[in-house]
Design a protein around this motif. Structure first.
Motif, PDB file in Angstrom:
ATOM      1  N   TRP A 106      -2.882   5.122  -2.162  1.00 11.35           N
ATOM      2  CA  TRP A 106      -3.655   5.590  -1.433  1.00 11.35           C
ATOM      3  C   TRP A 106      -3.395   7.293  -1.388  1.00 11.35           C
ATOM      4  O   TRP A 106      -2.187   7.501  -1.269  1.00 11.35           O
ATOM      5  CB  TRP A 106      -4.006   5.025   0.014  1.00 11.35           C
ATOM      6  CG  TRP A 106      -4.185   3.788   0.104  1.00 11.35           C
ATOM      7  CD1 TRP A 106      -3.474   2.545  -0.120  1.00 11.35           C
ATOM      8  CD2 TRP A 106      -5.717   3.292   0.248  1.00 11.35           C
ATOM      9  NE1 TRP A 106      -4.227   1.416   0.086  1.00 11.35           N
ATOM     10  CE2 TRP A 106      -5.560   1.677   0.180  1.00 11.35           C
ATOM     11  CE3 TRP A 106      -6.806   3.671   0.449  1.00 11.35           C
ATOM     12  CZ2 TRP A 106      -6.505   1.077   0.517  1.00 11.35           C
ATOM     13  CZ3 TRP A 106      -7.930   2.728   0.722  1.00 11.35           C
ATOM     14  CH2 TRP A 106      -7.713   1.669   0.483  1.00 11.35           C
ATOM     15  N   ASP A 131     -10.538   6.600   3.625  1.00  2.43           N
ATOM     16  CA  ASP A 131     -11.663   7.026   4.309  1.00  2.43           C
ATOM     17  C   ASP A 131     -11.898   5.902   5.275  1.00  2.43           C
ATOM     18  O   ASP A 131     -12.688   5.075   5.235  1.00  2.43           O
ATOM     19  CB  ASP A 131     -13.120   7.163   3.570  1.00  2.43           C
ATOM     20  CG  ASP A 131     -14.078   7.790   4.192  1.00  2.43           C
ATOM     21  OD1 ASP A 131     -14.001   7.963   5.436  1.00  2.43           O
ATOM     22  OD2 ASP A 131     -15.185   8.234   3.601  1.00  2.43           O
ATOM     23  N   HIS A 182       0.757  -1.257   0.099  1.00  2.00           N
ATOM     24  CA  HIS A 182      -0.125  -0.066  -0.123  1.00  2.00           C
ATOM     25  C   HIS A 182       0.819   1.202  -0.160  1.00  2.00           C
ATOM     26  O   HIS A 182       1.736   1.463   0.916  1.00  2.00           O
ATOM     27  CB  HIS A 182      -0.847   0.029   1.400  1.00  2.00           C
ATOM     28  CG  HIS A 182      -1.737  -1.034   1.564  1.00  2.00           C
ATOM     29  ND1 HIS A 182      -2.952  -1.354   0.667  1.00  2.00           N
ATOM     30  CD2 HIS A 182      -1.905  -2.192   2.115  1.00  2.00           C
ATOM     31  CE1 HIS A 182      -3.499  -2.348   0.729  1.00  2.00           C
ATOM     32  NE2 HIS A 182      -2.792  -2.983   1.688  1.00  2.00           N
ATOM     33  N   ALA A 220     -12.685   2.259   3.884  1.00  2.00           N
ATOM     34  CA  ALA A 220     -11.565   2.366   2.676  1.00  2.00           C
ATOM     35  C   ALA A 220     -10.359   2.810   3.383  1.00  2.00           C
ATOM     36  O   ALA A 220      -9.961   3.953   3.711  1.00  2.00           O
ATOM     37  CB  ALA A 220     -11.928   3.552   1.703  1.00  2.00           C
ATOM     38  N   ARG A 221      -9.590   1.774   3.713  1.00  2.00           N
ATOM     39  CA  ARG A 221      -8.154   1.934   4.401  1.00  2.00           C
ATOM     40  C   ARG A 221      -7.228   0.771   3.889  1.00  2.00           C
ATOM     41  O   ARG A 221      -7.736  -0.587   3.619  1.00  2.00           O
ATOM     42  CB  ARG A 221      -8.300   1.897   6.086  1.00  2.00           C
ATOM     43  CG  ARG A 221      -9.093   0.647   6.335  1.00  2.00           C
ATOM     44  CD  ARG A 221      -9.084   0.462   8.070  1.00  2.00           C
ATOM     45  NE  ARG A 221      -9.576  -0.893   8.394  1.00  2.00           N
ATOM     46  CZ  ARG A 221     -10.713  -0.970   8.958  1.00  2.00           C
ATOM     47  NH1 ARG A 221     -11.338   0.058   9.402  1.00  2.00           N
ATOM     48  NH2 ARG A 221     -10.790  -2.382   9.245  1.00  2.00           N
ATOM     49  N   SER A 276      -8.709  12.627   0.949  1.00  2.00           N
ATOM     50  CA  SER A 276      -9.744  13.132   0.184  1.00  2.00           C
ATOM     51  C   SER A 276      -9.159  14.248  -0.807  1.00  2.00           C
ATOM     52  O   SER A 276      -9.357  14.788  -1.528  1.00  2.00           O
ATOM     53  CB  SER A 276     -11.054  13.301   0.678  1.00  2.00           C
ATOM     54  OG  SER A 276     -10.584  14.318   1.874  1.00  2.00           O
ATOM     55  N   SER A 313      -6.014  13.214  -3.031  1.00  2.00           N
ATOM     56  CA  SER A 313      -6.231  12.468  -4.041  1.00  2.00           C
ATOM     57  C   SER A 313      -6.552  13.132  -5.421  1.00  2.00           C
ATOM     58  O   SER A 313      -6.588  12.602  -6.458  1.00  2.00           O
ATOM     59  CB  SER A 313      -7.364  11.337  -3.599  1.00  2.00           C
ATOM     60  OG  SER A 313      -8.644  12.247  -3.466  1.00  2.00           O
ATOM     61  N   ALA A 338      -5.517   7.254  -7.354  1.00  2.00           N
ATOM     62  CA  ALA A 338      -5.329   6.883  -6.100  1.00  2.00           C
ATOM     63  C   ALA A 338      -6.734   6.806  -5.367  1.00  2.00           C
ATOM     64  O   ALA A 338      -7.529   7.291  -5.778  1.00  2.00           O
ATOM     65  CB  ALA A 338      -4.638   8.151  -5.088  1.00  2.00           C
ATOM     66  N   ARG A 339      -6.814   5.625  -4.673  1.00  2.00           N
ATOM     67  CA  ARG A 339      -7.809   5.411  -3.752  1.00  2.00           C
ATOM     68  C   ARG A 339      -8.036   6.451  -2.613  1.00  2.00           C
ATOM     69  O   ARG A 339      -6.959   6.655  -2.140  1.00  2.00           O
ATOM     70  CB  ARG A 339      -8.013   4.081  -3.162  1.00  2.00           C
ATOM     71  CG  ARG A 339      -8.382   3.013  -4.090  1.00  2.00           C
ATOM     72  CD  ARG A 339      -8.611   1.849  -3.474  1.00  2.00           C
ATOM     73  NE  ARG A 339      -9.793   1.729  -2.556  1.00  2.00           N
ATOM     74  CZ  ARG A 339     -10.160   0.694  -1.772  1.00  2.00           C
ATOM     75  NH1 ARG A 339      -9.570  -0.383  -1.747  1.00  2.00           N
ATOM     76  NH2 ARG A 339     -11.260   0.950  -0.946  1.00  2.00           N
ATOM     77  N   VAL A 340      -9.152   6.602  -2.170  1.00  2.00           N
ATOM     78  CA  VAL A 340      -9.590   7.822  -1.389  1.00  2.00           C
ATOM     79  C   VAL A 340      -9.328   7.088   0.105  1.00  2.00           C
ATOM     80  O   VAL A 340     -10.398   6.162   0.124  1.00  2.00           O
ATOM     81  CB  VAL A 340     -10.852   8.656  -1.528  1.00  2.00           C
ATOM     82  CG1 VAL A 340     -10.988   9.722  -0.464  1.00  2.00           C
ATOM     83  CG2 VAL A 340     -10.524   9.522  -2.873  1.00  2.00           C
ATOM     84  N   THR A 369      -1.601  -0.941  -4.191  1.00  2.00           N
ATOM     85  CA  THR A 369      -2.486   0.284  -4.074  1.00  2.00           C
ATOM     86  C   THR A 369      -1.883   1.390  -3.634  1.00  2.00           C
ATOM     87  O   THR A 369      -1.071   1.720  -2.893  1.00  2.00           O
ATOM     88  CB  THR A 369      -3.385  -0.379  -3.315  1.00  2.00           C
ATOM     89  OG1 THR A 369      -3.946  -1.765  -3.210  1.00  2.00           O
ATOM     90  CG2 THR A 369      -5.009   0.587  -3.571  1.00  2.00           C
TER      91      THR A 369
END
Lengths: 297, 682
Positions: free
Chosen positions: A189, A205, A159, A210-211, A192, A195, A201-203, A187
C-alpha cells in the motif's frame, strides 16, 4: 492601548516588558496609508497593530501587517524579524529561518534576531535530545521484533504500507521485507502521492474503502504519520520498521499506533547504525543467511 | 522580611522531596447537591471539544471519577486517597476570589472546617487565569478583574485560619502562600509587607510568598515575594508542529507545539538567581477553550513526562534543602486545559504511575571524580591496559631536547577527517621535549588505522597509540593521563589544532606566574579550518567571556558561569596535580569544566590571551546534541564547586572572596550561594 498587557513580556523574546521593548517603537505616526508610496510614516502604526495581534495569539493577522510593511519597505528589519517569528509559530520553520537570516544580513549586529535565530536553530536539536533519552524508555511498551519472518508467519495476511518518501530508504526495505515473506500473502500500500513512486502499490483511500483490513500491518518508515488512516484500518497487529529516522519520529509513530490501533506496537530496527544511535534492539528483517542486515546474536 | 533565596541552601540531611499537585476548586457553593452553572459549563466545554487534526486526542474523557464535582466531599476524599497512593505529598488548592473577598471560597472553607481530606495542602490564589496565551496578554485583558488594597487584605484575613490548619504546608516553618499573578494586585511590594504583618500579628509567622507564573524583569524580591513557582506552559518557546498535522476541517485552529522541545527548553534553562520551585506537567491541550486562541501540545507521553520529572527532581534536590524540596505538578484536574493527573479514559493511571516510580527512586548524584589511585589501577588491571592493543613509534636516537618533558594526551574517536592534522600540529610544536599518547576510544571509522600508520611513520617523537574498546571521553583521557610520564601534561582533541608555539608559550607563562595550570584563548575554525564568523552567538558569547576573564583578577570570576577553557584540549598542567585532584569524572559533556574547577582549589589558573588553540565547530561536537544533559551537568558541577568554596584558596583572603561573591551575584549565579553556606555569612 491596553495597559495590563503592556507589562507582559514582549513577543520578540527579549525578556523585557512589551512597553519597554517593541511597544516603545514609534507610536505617534500618521495612520494615512493612502499617502504616496515613498511615504512610510504609516509603518509604525501598522507595526503596532501587528504586534498587538501577535501578542493576542493571532500570528496570522500579525503576519499580514508585517507583510504589508515589507511590501512597502522590504528592508525593514523589524518586520523581517517579527514575521520570522510569526512564521515559526505557524509551523513554517524554513521561512522563519530565512527571514531572520535576511534581517541579520541587513544588520549584522542585530543581536535580538541573532539570538532568536540561534534559539530556533537549537530547538530541533533539543527536541531530538529529549527524544533520544525518551525512546529507550518507550521500549517497555512495544514489542521489539528480532526476526521479521517469524513474526510475520503468524499473520493471516500482511499489509505493507510505505510511509516514507525517501526512495533510497524505502526500496531496500521493501526488497528485504518481500524476500523475508517468501510466498506469504501480502498487499503493498501507499498513499496517492507515494504510490506514484512505488509500482504495484495499491492506493490508500480510506474514504473509498481502500484500506488494509485485519492481519499484520507493516509500516515502512516513520517519516509520515499514519494517523489519517490507521484508525480505520483495524489491523490485528502493527509493526513499525525503521531504517533511518529521528528518535522523535519513531516515538510519535509508536504513540500513534498504540492510540489509534489499540494494539501493542511491534518495532523492528533494520539498521545497525540506527540501532546504536537510538539504543534500539537490532532486528533481522531478512532470513539469517541473507547478507544485507546484520543479525543480532 | 526574609532574604530571598534563604531556603535554597543544600544539605545532605535526608531526602524530603515532595510532589505537590495543583488542585482546582471551582468556586461557588454546593448546598443543593447540584452542580452550579459554571461547573457544568466547564465540563460541557471539555465534553464538546472537537479534534482538530488526525490523531488529536480530543475530547478528553475523565476516567474512574467521571465528570465529578470537587465540591463534593466524597470526591475530594477519593482524590486524596488516590494521590497518596501515588506518592503525591499534598495538594495546592487553587481558588478564585469570590465576589466579596471577605468570604473564603466555600470548598476551601469546607476542607478546613471538616478537616477532610486528611492530606497536606497549601493554597494558590488565582488572581487571573494562567493559560498559554497569558504570557502575551490579549487585548481583552482590559476586562480583567483588578483588586483593591482593601480587598487584598480582606482576602488574606479569610486565609488566616487556613494557614493555621495543622495540614498546611510550610517551608522552613513558614506557611506557603502562592499567588497566581501579581498583575491585578495594587503595589505588590507594599501589599506583601502588609500581608506579612497580618500573618505575624495572627501568630502564624512570616509566610513564604510565592508567585505562580512569569515575572518580567527581576526575581520575586522585586515584588517583595520570596519565591517563584514555575508555571508551564508560560515562559517558553516550544517548536511549532502546526504544519505537520493533517487537519480534520479546513485548517488546524489551535497553536500546535512540541511537548518534547518544550521539556528540553525548561530543563536546559539555567538555575535562576532566586528561589524557584520547578513545576512539571503531564500535557497541555486547551482545545475546550476554542474558538479563543489555544495551545495544543503534541508528543506528550508518560515516558517524556518521566524524563521531565526525573530531571526536575534532580534539580530540586540540588537547589533546595529540607522541606523546601518541593516539586509542583500542574495539575490534578485542569481539565479544560487538558492538564490532569486525574485518570482519563485514554491513559488511566499511567501518568500517576510514572510520577510514583520516579518519586520513590533513590536520589542519584553527580558522578564523583575518581581518586587518582583508582584511575591508575587501569595500568595493572588485566582487563585494562593489558587488554588494549598498543602501537609505538620508533623514534631516531635524539639529543635530549631542552625544557620540561611534556606528555601530550589525545583521546580520539571517529575523527578520520581531522586526526592527522591534529597530530601534525603537535609534532610541529617549537617545544621539542614531547611524548604523545593517543587513546583510540574504539573508533568505528578509519581513525584507528590512520593512527597506526602515523606511528609507523613517525621518527621524530615517542608516540604511543592505545586502542581500547569505547568507554567514553572521560575514561579515554584518564587512561592517557595514567600512561603519561612527563612532568607536565597537555591534552588535545582529535579534531582540533595546536598553534606551533602553544606549548612553549604556556610553559613560559606557567613558570612566570608560578601556576600549575594554564589555558589559552581560542580560535574557532570550521570543517575546512576557516575561522568561524565572530558574530555567531556561541563564539561571540565566548569571546566576550574570555575578554572579561582576562580583565578579572582571576579567571574563576568567569569560570563559574562559562567554561571559557572550552575543552580539555585547551588544558596544560603539572602532572602532580592529578594526585591531589583525581581524574576526570564520568560526566558526558562537562567533565572538563568539573576538572578545571577542582584544579582551581590547588593552584591558580593562567589564562593566556593568545589564540593558541584552534577549536573546530562542526555538526558532531558533543555539546551541540547535549544541551539538556549539559545543563544538568553544569548545575551538578557548579553545586559541587560552591559547596566547597569555603575551603577554596579564594576564601583565604576575605576581601578577595567578597569581590568574588559580588561577581557571582552580578552574573546571576546567586542561586548557588546558599543562605546557610559559610561564604555568604561573612
Amino acid at each position: 492601548m491596553d495597559s495590563v498587557g503592556r507589562n507582559q513580556p514582549c513577543p520578540c523574546g527579549s525578556g523585557r516588558r512589551f512597553k519597554d521593548c517593541h511597544g516603545a517603537l514609534g507610536t505617534s505616526a500618521s495612520t494615512d496609508a493612502t499617502a504616496s508610496p515613498r511615504d512610510l510614516s504609516w509603518v509604525p502604526e501598522v507595526m503596532q497593530v501587528a504586534l498587538r495581534a501577535q501578542r493576542a495569539g493571532r500570528p496570522r493577522e500579525a503576519a499580514e501587517g508585517y507583510r504589508r510593511v515589507l511590501a512597502a519597505d522590504p528592508q525593514n528589519i523589524d518586520a523581517l524579524h517579527m514575521l520570522g517569528l510569526t512564521e515559526y509559530e505557524d509551523g513554517r520553520e524554513e521561512n522563519a529561518l530565512a527571514l531572520l537570516r535576511r534581517a541579520i544580513e541587513l544588520k549584522p549586529d542585530f543581536n535580538r534576531a541573532r539570538k532568536n535565530l540561534h534559539l530556533l536553530e537549537s530547538l530541533p536539536q533539543i527536541e531530538e535530545e529529549i527524544g533520544r533519552d525518551v525512546l529507550p524508555r518507550l521500549l517497555a511498551r512495544v514489542e521489539p521484533v528480532e526476526d521479521f519472518s517469524l513474526f510475520a508467519a503468524t499473520a493471516a495476511h500482511v499489509h505493507i504500507v510505505v510511509a516514507d518518501d525517501r526512495k533510497e530508504v524505502v526500496r531496500p526495505m521493501l526488497d528485504r521485507l518481500t524476500r523475508a515473506l517468501g510466498a506469504a500473502p501480502r498487499t503493498l500500500w501507499a498513499d496517492s502521492v507515494l504510490s506514484l513512486a512505488i509500482p504495484g502499490a495499491r492506493v490508500l483511500d480510506p474514504e473509498a474503502g481502500a484500506r488494509p483490513e485485519g492481519g499484520l500491518l507493516v509500516l515502512c518508515g516513520a517519516a509520515r504519520s499514519p494517523a489519517a488512516w490507521l484508525g480505520v484500518a483495524r489491523p490485528e497487529r502493527v509493526l513499525l520498521v525503521v531504517l533511518e529516522e529521528t528518535p522523535g519520529a519513531v516515538i510519535d509513530r509508536l504513540d500513534e499506533i498504540a492510540a489509534l490501533s489499540g494494539t501493542r506496537p511491534g518495532l523492528a530496527c533494520a539498521s545497525r547504525a540506527l540501532a546504536e544511535r537510538l539504543r534500539l534492539p537490532l532486528s533481522a528483517v531478512v532470513p539469517k543467511s541473507a547478507p544485507i542486515a546484520a543479525v543480532r546474536t | 522580611m526574609s532574604s530571598p533565596g534563604s531556603f535554597s541552601s543544600r544539605d545532605a540531611a535526608g531526602d524530603r522531596l515532595r510532589a505537590i499537585a495543583f488542585y482546582r476548586l471551582p468556586g461557588g457553593a454546593n448546598e443543593s447537591g447540584r452542580a452550579p452553572d459554571h461547573v457544568t459549563s466547564e465540563w460541557d466545554a471539555v465534553r464538546a471539544a472537537q479534534p482538530e487534526f488526525f490523531g488529536h486526542a480530543q475530547p478528553q474523557i475523565p476516567g474512574e471519577f467521571g465528570y465529578c464535582d470537587v465540591r463534593n466531599a466524597d470526591v475530594r476524599e477519593a482524590h486524596a486517597a488516590l494521590a497518596r497512593e501515588y506518592a503525591i505529598a499534598g495538594f495546592c488548592y487553587v481558588f478564585r476570589a469570590p465576589a466579596s473577598t471577605s468570604e473564603l471560597d466555600p470548598t476551601l472553607a469546607a476542607i478546613v472546617a471538616s478537616r477532610r481530606p486528611d492530606i497536606p495542602f497549601c493554597v494558590c490564589w488565582e488572581t487571573t487565569e494562567l493559560h498559554a496565551g497569558a504570557g502575551f496578554q490579549p487585548d481583552e485583558a482590559a476586562g480583567q478583574r483588578l483588586f483593591s488594597r482593601e480587598e487584598c487584605i480582606a482576602m488574606l484575613r479569610t486565609l488566616l485560619p487556613v494557614f493555621a490548619d495543622p495540614r498546611y504546608i510550610r517551608v522552613a516553618g513558614r506557611p506557603l502562600f502562592v499567588v497566581s499573578s501579581p498583575d491585578p494586585l495594587p503595589e505588590p511590594n507594599a501589599l506583601a509587607a502588609l500581608w506579612r504583618s497580618e500573618c505575624m500579628r495572627a501568630g502564624i509567622g512570616d509566610p513564604c510568598l510565592a508567585v505562580y507564573g512569569w515575572i518580567s524583569g527581576g526575581g520575586p524580591d522585586a515584588l517583595g515575594f520570596d519565591a517563584i513557582v514555575e508555571c508551564p506552559p508560560i515562559g517558553c518557546y516550544p517548536r511549532s508542529k502546526r504544519n505537520e498535522m493533517i487537519p480534520l476541517g479546513n485548517e488546524v485552529a489551535g497553536d500546535v507545539r512540541s511537548y518534547r522541545s518544550w521539556v528540553g527548553q525548561l530543563l536546559s534553562s539555567p538555575r535562576p538567581p532566586h528561589t524557584m520551585f520547578r513545576t512539571v506537567m503531564p500535557g497541555w491541550d486547551e482545545t475546550p477553550r476554542a474558538p479563543a486562541p489555544h495551545w495544543i501540545f503534541v508528543g506528550a507521553n508518560p515516558e517524556s513526562f518521566a524524563l521531565w520529572v526525573e530531571r526536575a527532581c534532580e534539580q530540586t534536590r540540588l537547589r533546595h534543602a529540607g522541606d523546601a524540596q518541593i516539586l509542583f505538578v500542574r495539575a490534578w484536574n485542569e481539565w479544560n486545559a487538558g492538564c490532569h493527573l486525574e485518570p482519563d479514559a485514554r491513559n488511566g493511571r499511567r501518568y500517576l504511575e510514572v510520577l510514583r516510580t520516579v518519586m520513590q527512586r533513590p536520589p542519584s548524584s553527580a558522578p564523583p571524580r575518581p581518586a587518582w589511585s583508582t584511575v591508575t589501577t587501569w595500568l595493572s588491571d588485566r582487563a585494562g591496559f593489558a587488554a588494549t592493543r598498543v602501537v609505538r613509534s620508533r623514534p631516531d636516537e635524539a639529543v635530549a631536547a631542552p625544557g620540561p618533558r611534556v606528555s601530550v594526551v589525545m583521546p580520539a574517536y571517529n575523527h578520520e577527517r581531522y586526526v592527522i592534522a591534529a597530530l601534525d600540529s603537535v609534532l610541529a610544536q617549537t617545544h621539542r621535549n614531547l611524548e604523545l599518547i593517543v587513546i583510540d576510544d574504539g573508533s568505528k571509522d578509519a581513525t584507528g588505522k590512520l593512527l597506526d600508520e602515523y606511528a609507523a611513520r613517525c621518527r621524530s617523537h615517542a608516540l604511543t597509540v592505545v586502542h581500547q574498546p569505547n568507554s567514553g571521553a572521560h575514561a579515554a583521557i584518564n587512561h592517557g593521563l595514567a600512561l603519561a610520564r612527563g612532568e607536565v601534561v597537555a591534552i588535545i582533541n582529535s579534531d582540533d589544532l595546536y598553534a606551533p608555539t602553544r606549548i612553549a608559550r604556556l610553559l613560559q607563562e606557567m613558570e612566570h606566574r608560578a601556576c600549575g595550570f594554564a589555558f589559552s584563548n581560542t580560535r574557532f575554525i570550521d570543517d575546512d579550518g576557516r575561522e568561524v564568523e565572530a558574530l555567531q552567538p556561541y563564539t561571540k558569547l565566548l569571546r566576550g567571556a574570555i575578554a572579561e576573564a582576562v580583565r578579572a583578577p582571576d579567571p574563576l570570576y568567569v569560570l563559574i558561569y562559562n567554561n571559557i577553557a572550552i575543552s580539555t584540549g585547551n588544558f596544560i598542567f603539572r602532572r602532580e596535580l592529578l594526585e591531589r585532584v583525581g581524574g576526570f569524572c564520568a560526566m558526558r559533556v562537562c567533565h572538563d569544566w568539573d576538572f578545571l574547577l577542582a584544579v582551581s582549589h590547588e593552584t591558580s589558573l593562567a589564562l593566556v590571551d593568545e589564540p593558541l588553540y584552534e577549536y573546530r565547530l562542526h555538526g558532531t561536537n558533543t555539546f551541540s546534541g547535549s544541551r539538556v544533559l549539559g545543563a544538568l551537568e553544569t548545575e551538578q558541577l557548579l553545586s559541587r564547586f560552591f559547596e566547597t568554596l569555603a575551603t577554596h584558596r579564594l576564601a583565604a583572603d576575605p576581601a578577595q572572596l567578597e569581590r568574588f561573591l559580588a561577581q557571582v551575584r552580578r552574573a546571576g549565579f546567586g542561586g548557588y550561594l546558599c543562605g546557610e553556606s559559610p561564604p555568604t555569612l561573612r
